[in-house]
Motif scaffolding. Structure first.
Motif, PDB file in Angstrom:
ATOM      1  N   TRP A   4       0.822  -1.211   0.000  1.00 50.16           N
ATOM      2  CA  TRP A   4       0.000   0.000   0.000  1.00 50.16           C
ATOM      3  C   TRP A   4       0.855   1.260   0.000  1.00 50.16           C
ATOM      4  N   ARG A   5       2.054   1.176   0.611  1.00 52.39           N
ATOM      5  CA  ARG A   5       2.913   2.362   0.665  1.00 52.39           C
ATOM      6  C   ARG A   5       3.419   2.730  -0.725  1.00 52.39           C
ATOM      7  N   THR A   8       0.660   4.336  -2.520  1.00 54.55           N
ATOM      8  CA  THR A   8       0.441   5.692  -2.010  1.00 54.55           C
ATOM      9  C   THR A   8       1.481   6.651  -2.574  1.00 54.55           C
ATOM     10  N   THR A  52       8.795   6.909   3.274  1.00 54.72           N
ATOM     11  CA  THR A  52       7.975   5.769   3.664  1.00 54.72           C
ATOM     12  C   THR A  52       8.465   5.212   4.991  1.00 54.72           C
ATOM     13  N   LYS A  56       3.269   4.431   7.687  1.00 54.62           N
ATOM     14  CA  LYS A  56       2.755   5.621   6.998  1.00 54.62           C
ATOM     15  C   LYS A  56       3.660   6.037   5.859  1.00 54.62           C
ATOM     16  N   VAL A  57       3.111   6.909   5.040  1.00 52.42           N
ATOM     17  CA  VAL A  57       3.877   7.659   4.055  1.00 52.42           C
ATOM     18  C   VAL A  57       3.794   9.110   4.505  1.00 52.42           C
ATOM     19  N   ASP A  87       0.731  13.004   6.966  1.00 46.27           N
ATOM     20  CA  ASP A  87       0.951  11.585   7.207  1.00 46.27           C
ATOM     21  C   ASP A  87      -0.218  10.819   6.617  1.00 46.27           C
ATOM     22  N   HIS A  89      -1.796   7.080   6.255  1.00 44.77           N
ATOM     23  CA  HIS A  89      -1.754   5.712   6.770  1.00 44.77           C
ATOM     24  C   HIS A  89      -2.560   4.791   5.854  1.00 44.77           C
ATOM     25  N   GLU A  90      -2.330   3.506   5.999  1.00 46.56           N
ATOM     26  CA  GLU A  90      -3.049   2.531   5.185  1.00 46.56           C
ATOM     27  C   GLU A  90      -4.556   2.749   5.325  1.00 46.56           C
TER      28      GLU A  90
END
Length: 112
Positions: A4-5, A8, A52, A56-57, A87, A89-90
């Motif tokens: 997912w990161r 993103t 990353t 979070k990213v 920030d 998050h997923e």
């Protein structure tokens, strides 16, 4: 990083380039613990970095404290003197219009 990161980061990259097609991307600060490095985006000066982490990213705007944020997209580094961050998050949804507006304002600030 194919989770997912990564998705993103790709989304953020697309939004930055939608806001400023002439933005340049560089990768800095490669090290053993982060072999991919940190993408940085510039247009007449640094716009933001995209880091990353496990959970979070983080998109850090270099001059974020100088930017108007009427939608409240900034949610991190709110007490920093110069920068501000978002920030992600997923599962978080990015307000794409607000993010693009923030990037455009950051570029306008760089161009003074």
């Amino acid at each position: 990083m194919a989770d997912w990161r990564a998705q993103t980061v790709d989304t953020v990259r697309g939004l930055i380039l939608r806001a400023e097609p002439d933005a340049t991307e560089d990768v800095k600060w490669r090290k053993a613990s982060n072999p991919d490095g940190v993408p940085t985006f510039s247009a007449d000066g640094l716009i933001c970095t995209v880091e990353t982490y496990k959970d979070k990213v983080k998109v850090t705007f270099a001059k974020g404290a100088s930017l108007d944020d009427p939608t409240g997209i900034f949610n991190a580094s709110l007490d920093a003197g110069t920068r501000r961050a978002v920030d992600i998050h997923e599962g978080d949804e990015i307000d794409e219009d607000a993010f693009v507006a923030l990037v455009r304002e950051a570029v306008a600030t760089n161009r003074g």
